[in-house]
Design an enzyme around this catalytic site. Structure first.
Site, short mmCIF file in Angstrom:
data_model
loop_
_atom_site.label_atom_id
_atom_site.label_comp_id
_atom_site.label_asym_id
_atom_site.label_seq_id
_atom_site.Cartn_x
_atom_site.Cartn_y
_atom_site.Cartn_z
N CYS A 111 0.81 -1.23 0.00
CA CYS A 111 0.00 0.00 0.00
C CYS A 111 0.84 1.27 0.00
CB CYS A 111 -0.97 -0.01 1.17
SG CYS A 111 -2.06 -1.43 1.15
N HIS A 251 -3.15 7.38 2.51
CA HIS A 251 -3.57 6.05 2.06
C HIS A 251 -4.90 5.73 2.75
CE1 HIS A 251 -3.82 1.88 1.22
NE2 HIS A 251 -3.48 1.48 2.42
N ASN A 281 -10.01 -0.24 0.48
CA ASN A 281 -8.56 -0.12 0.37
C ASN A 281 -8.12 -0.72 -0.97
OD1 ASN A 281 -5.79 -0.37 0.53
ND2 ASN A 281 -5.76 -1.27 2.58
C1 LIG Z 1 -9.48 -5.12 10.57
C2 LIG Z 1 -10.04 -4.06 11.50
C3 LIG Z 1 -11.09 -3.23 10.76
C4 LIG Z 1 -10.72 -4.75 12.67
O1 LIG Z 1 -11.25 -3.78 13.54
P1 LIG Z 1 -11.06 -3.93 15.12
O2 LIG Z 1 -11.79 -2.82 15.74
O3 LIG Z 1 -9.57 -4.02 15.36
O4 LIG Z 1 -11.78 -5.29 15.39
P2 LIG Z 1 -11.19 -6.62 16.04
O5 LIG Z 1 -10.20 -7.24 15.11
O6 LIG Z 1 -10.75 -6.29 17.43
O7 LIG Z 1 -12.49 -7.52 16.07
C5 LIG Z 1 -13.58 -7.20 16.89
C6 LIG Z 1 -14.64 -8.26 16.72
O8 LIG Z 1 -15.26 -8.12 15.41
C7 LIG Z 1 -15.25 -9.39 14.74
N1 LIG Z 1 -15.13 -9.13 13.31
C8 LIG Z 1 -14.02 -9.09 12.54
N2 LIG Z 1 -14.35 -8.83 11.27
C9 LIG Z 1 -15.69 -8.69 11.23
C10 LIG Z 1 -16.61 -8.41 10.21
N3 LIG Z 1 -16.24 -8.20 8.95
N4 LIG Z 1 -17.91 -8.33 10.53
C11 LIG Z 1 -18.35 -8.52 11.80
N5 LIG Z 1 -17.52 -8.81 12.82
C12 LIG Z 1 -16.20 -8.89 12.54
C13 LIG Z 1 -14.07 -10.11 15.31
O9 LIG Z 1 -14.26 -11.49 15.14
C14 LIG Z 1 -14.10 -9.68 16.76
O10 LIG Z 1 -15.06 -10.46 17.41
P3 LIG Z 1 -14.85 -10.94 18.94
O11 LIG Z 1 -14.74 -9.66 19.73
O12 LIG Z 1 -16.08 -11.74 19.21
O13 LIG Z 1 -13.58 -11.74 18.91
C15 LIG Z 1 -8.94 -3.12 12.03
O14 LIG Z 1 -8.13 -3.82 12.95
C16 LIG Z 1 -8.07 -2.57 10.95
O15 LIG Z 1 -8.51 -1.82 10.10
N6 LIG Z 1 -6.75 -2.90 10.96
C17 LIG Z 1 -5.83 -2.43 9.97
C18 LIG Z 1 -6.01 -3.20 8.73
C19 LIG Z 1 -5.37 -2.53 7.55
O16 LIG Z 1 -5.37 -1.35 7.44
N7 LIG Z 1 -4.87 -3.35 6.62
C20 LIG Z 1 -4.33 -2.89 5.41
C21 LIG Z 1 -3.05 -2.19 5.62
S1 LIG Z 1 -2.51 -1.41 4.19
#
Ligand SMILES: CC(C)(COP(=O)(O)OP(=O)(O)OC[C@H]1O[C@@H](n2cnc3c(N)ncnc32)[C@H](O)[C@@H]1OP(=O)(O)O)[C@@H](O)C(=O)NCCC(=O)NCCS
Length: 369
Positions: A111, A251, A281
């Site tokens: 990215c 980004h 993204n």
């Molecule tokens: C992926 C992301 C959106 C997850 O958000 P978060 O607030 O960290 O959420 P968590 O990973 O803590 O998950 C919270 C809960 O939601 C659930 N969950 C994950 N994806 C889900 C979805 N698509 N729909 C519903 N629930 C979901 C998880 O299972 C977790 O459940 P639990 O609490 O029962 O275990 C976030 O971590 C993120 O954006 N990270 C960076 C990713 C990124 O930018 N990647 C590309 C880099 S270039």
């Protein structure tokens, strides 16, 4: 003094939409969860290849600069989803563009790839070896997304954006004023597609290892720090404060990452360009698409002061300050046209669902944790 300045810009947005409501029909998720956790409402799914979109966005950027493909002497395609590893997406794109006088290569910094490419091409122009560089970010990321893994599938989308960078000789600084790019060692497996190259993890590679896997919250935390700190350093190097910035183009990975990083930087949210709701993204393509839309919407004035910041798999990061020139409208236009198709986003990802369903339904990032 020689500088490299952006004289053209363009984008290629695939027509097929995959909305959060569509995702609700194939996995346990909700529009509410995706919108509040990421800011994404929908993303685009491409039927054409990465190089097709690269060529379309590139052709628009060349037209906007009033040039023709033969004028281009360098093509850099920032991508982590090339049509083929051999040859590069840049090779396919170059033929489709008819850019017969250019050197062409791909640059994979995930990215951060577009900013890496902008910095590399700027330095090649300043170094005197090239004069007219087409810098493209293009991704067909859905090929590497397991739509049975809700922790990653909701985040990514397809698309392309491009800029034409030209050499100018003048006293007044223009183009990139300061920049940096970096990579945090030892973080390779935080965001990766294990089975996307020569690395064989198991004797019988399972399908989910072709797909992007990610430690979401760890990436989130590091992304905020990388974007904020690298932006602070390039601002200081350019002698700008956050108040001097007219527009920041970050980004687009998660609106919460953008908000947290820009808050730390002290850049008012009215100056931050965000279009993640529409595209998700698109990795190397987010910044050139956002830049093109900022210009189309009249958000960039002549002489504007821009800041770019990105992070991605690697984990890589990059940031830059950019002094815009005088022209904010295209010299000529080129209408991007995708081949006619009646397929929806959900239709196009059927092959993906079958592939991951057949081979390895259970293995997801979540299951792996
Ligand atoms: C992926 C992301 C959106 C997850 O958000 P978060 O607030 O960290 O959420 P968590 O990973 O803590 O998950 C919270 C809960 O939601 C659930 N969950 C994950 N994806 C889900 C979805 N698509 N729909 C519903 N629930 C979901 C998880 O299972 C977790 O459940 P639990 O609490 O029962 O275990 C976030 O971590 C993120 O954006 N990270 C960076 C990713 C990124 O930018 N990647 C590309 C880099 S270039």
């Amino acid at each position: 003094m020689r500088y490299a300045t952006i004289t053209g810009w363009g984008k290629a947005i695939p027509p097929a939409i995959l909305s959060n409501a569509d995702l609700e029909t194939i996995m346990e998720t909700s529009d509410e969860w995706i919108s509040t956790r990421t800011g994404i409402k929908e993303r685009r799914i491409a039927e054409v290849e990465t190089s097709d979109m690269a060529a379309m966005a590139g052709r628009q950027a060349i037209a906007a600069a009033g040039k023709s493909p033969e004028d281009v002497d360098l093509i850099v395609v920032a991508t982590c989803s090339p049509d083929t590893l051999l040859p590069s997406a840049a090779a396919w794109a170059q033929t489709k563009l008819g850019a017969t006088n250019a050197a062409a290569f791909d640059l994979n910094a995930a990215c951060s790839g577009f900013l890496y490419s902008l910095i590399v091409a700027t330095n090649m122009i300043k170094g005197g070896t090239h004069k007219c560089a087409l810098v493209i970010g293009s991704e067909k990321l859905h090929s590497f997304v397991n739509f049975r893994d809700r922790t990653t599938a909701v985040l990514f989308g397809d698309g392309a954006g491009a800029v034409l960078l030209e050499a100018v000789d003048q006293d007044e600084p223009t183009g990139l004023l300061s920049s940096e790019m970096g990579l945090e060692v030892g973080t390779e497996e935080l965001l990766w597609a294990p089975q996307s190259g020569t690395k064989t993890y198991t004797d019988e590679a399972i399908a989910s290892e072709r797909a992007i896997q990610m430690g979401g919250s760890e990436v989130f935390r590091r992304a905020v720090t990388m974007m904020a700190e690298s932006s602070e350093r390039v601002l200081a190097e350019a002698g700008w404060t956050s108040e001097d910035v007219d527009i920041m183009i970050p980004h687009q990975a998660n609106v919460r990452i953008i908000d947290a990083a820009t808050r730390r930087l002290g850049i008012d949210e009215s100056k931050v360009f965000v279009n993640i709701a529409s595209y998700g993204n698109t990795s190397g393509a987010t910044i050139p698409i956002a830049l093109t839309e900022a210009l189309e919407e009249g958000r960039i004035e002549p002489g504007a002061k821009l800041v770019f910041a990105a992070f991605g798999a690697g984990l890589t990061w990059a940031a830059a300050t950019f002094q815009w020139g005088d022209r904010v409208t295209p010299i000529d236009t080129y209408d991007v046209e995708f081949p006619a198709s009646s397929l929806t986003g959900i239709d196009i990802i059927q092959a993906n669902l079958e592939y991951f369903g057949r081979n390895d339904v259970a293995a997801t990032s979540e299951a792996a944790e």
